[in-house]
Design a protein around this motif. Structure first.
Motif, short mmCIF file in Angstrom:
data_model
loop_
_atom_site.label_atom_id
_atom_site.label_comp_id
_atom_site.label_asym_id
_atom_site.label_seq_id
_atom_site.Cartn_x
_atom_site.Cartn_y
_atom_site.Cartn_z
N ARG A 198 3.21 -22.03 43.10
CA ARG A 198 3.60 -23.33 42.55
C ARG A 198 2.72 -24.44 43.13
NH1 ARG A 198 4.89 -25.65 38.73
NH2 ARG A 198 6.51 -27.21 38.60
N HIS A 199 2.46 -24.35 44.43
CA HIS A 199 1.58 -25.37 45.06
C HIS A 199 0.21 -25.36 44.38
CE1 HIS A 199 4.51 -26.20 48.04
NE2 HIS A 199 4.25 -25.20 48.87
N GLU A 225 -0.55 -24.33 41.39
CA GLU A 225 -0.41 -24.87 40.02
C GLU A 225 -0.41 -26.39 40.04
OE1 GLU A 225 3.26 -23.46 38.29
OE2 GLU A 225 2.54 -21.39 38.37
N LYS A 226 0.22 -26.96 41.08
CA LYS A 226 0.31 -28.42 41.16
C LYS A 226 -0.94 -29.05 41.75
CE LYS A 226 5.25 -29.18 41.30
NZ LYS A 226 6.38 -29.69 42.10
N GLY A 227 -1.96 -28.23 42.00
CA GLY A 227 -3.22 -28.78 42.49
C GLY A 227 -3.29 -28.98 43.99
N ARG A 228 -2.38 -28.32 44.71
CA ARG A 228 -2.44 -28.43 46.17
C ARG A 228 -3.29 -27.32 46.75
NH1 ARG A 228 3.97 -28.85 45.80
NH2 ARG A 228 4.10 -31.05 45.28
N GLU A 281 -8.77 -23.43 42.22
CA GLU A 281 -7.55 -23.37 43.03
C GLU A 281 -7.96 -22.75 44.37
OE1 GLU A 281 -4.27 -22.73 39.48
OE2 GLU A 281 -4.85 -21.01 40.68
N ARG A 299 6.22 -19.70 46.07
CA ARG A 299 6.09 -21.13 46.36
C ARG A 299 4.62 -21.51 46.45
NH1 ARG A 299 9.28 -24.02 51.25
NH2 ARG A 299 11.09 -23.76 49.91
N ARG A 302 -0.53 -27.84 51.61
CA ARG A 302 0.64 -27.26 52.27
C ARG A 302 0.17 -26.16 53.21
NH1 ARG A 302 2.26 -31.12 50.19
NH2 ARG A 302 4.02 -31.40 48.79
#
Ligand code: UDP
Length: 237
Positions: free
Chosen positions: A121-122, A124-127, A47, A118, A100
């Motif tokens: 969360r990004h 976690e979503k692989g961003r 990450e 936030r 992001r």
């Protein structure tokens, strides 16, 4: 590539790495190269939080040295980091890496504000999350911004990509006998005033037990090697 020993890292790049061979500004070809390195690191399962400086465009100290008000010049420097963040976001997304940008100075037309939950969360979503505008206050640098975000996001390490391959006991460009440390402790860096990062950034990492890995970003493929615990580096711990 060997399995990386970290799960979540903060990567700090100085603005200068985006200017390529130009005297200042942004060279899209170099940004694309850096983005490819970040993509490779991400594909190894990490990450990634990213902080990019602004020195390729504007540094507050340079403005102040020419007679500008320091705080005003620093705000200009912070805006420069947002431009670099947007350039990197563009390059990463052109390579298919969702990204992001969160800025410490709110700019809702171009990016999100810094919101820790936030950002979580990004990730976690692989961003990839790029934190821009440093800490959002003058008299700081993006090194302090990097240390702050690394602590806030609970990163396992702060990777500082520079033009030298680690921390030396003297300037290796001036002194051919300069010796590179494999590891060094925070207090020696601070006491000997070794040029790793600003003292405030080093102290923040020390107080939060975040190792600082200093390595050369100029060599192609080095970021992935260093993240895998290989390659030439100095670990401040
Ligand atoms: N800056 C600031 N506060 C911060 C981060 C950056 O005032 O929290 C300003 C400061 O003027 C600095 C400029 O932004 O000189 C660019 O950042 P920096 O010098 O850290 O960039 P780098 O050397 O990493 O390219």
């Amino acid at each position: 590539m060997a399995q990386p020993q970290y799960k979540r890292v903060l990567l700090k790049l100085s603005g200068e790495v985006l200017m390529g061979s130009q005297p200042f500004g942004i060279d899209p070809e170099f940004v694309a190269e850096m983005a490819a390195e970040v993509k490779a690191a991400k594909e190894s399962g990490l990450e990634i939080c990213l902080v990019i400086g602004g020195g390729n465009i504007f540094r507050g100290m340079a403005g102040a040295a020419k007679g500008m008000d320091r705080a005003q010049a620093d705000y200009m420097g912070m805006l420069a980091t947002v431009m670099n963040a947007l350039a990197m976001q563009n390059a990463l997304e052109q390579l298919g890496v969702p990204t992001r940008v969160q800025s410490a100075i709110e700019m809702d037309k171009v990016c999100e504000p810094v919101i820790r939950r936030r950002a979580e969360r990004h990730l976690e979503k692989g961003r990839v999350v790029i934190f821009a505008a440093g800490v959002g206050a003058p008299y700081f640098t993006t090194d302090s911004g990097a240390a702050l975000r690394a602590a806030e996001m609970r990163c396992d390490a702060l990777f500082k990509g520079t033009s030298v391959d680690g921390v030396y006991n003297a300037d290796p460009k001036q002194d051919p006998a300069a010796k590179r440390y494999d590891t060094i402790d925070y207090d020696t860096v601070l006491a000997d005033n070794l040029k790793v990062m600003d003292a405030s950034a080093v102290a923040l990492c020390r107080d939060n037990k975040i190792p600082i890995v200093v390595f050369s970003i100029r060599e192609r493929g080095n970021l992935a090697r260093v993240l895998a615990g290989q390659g030439v580096q100095t670990i401040v711990q």
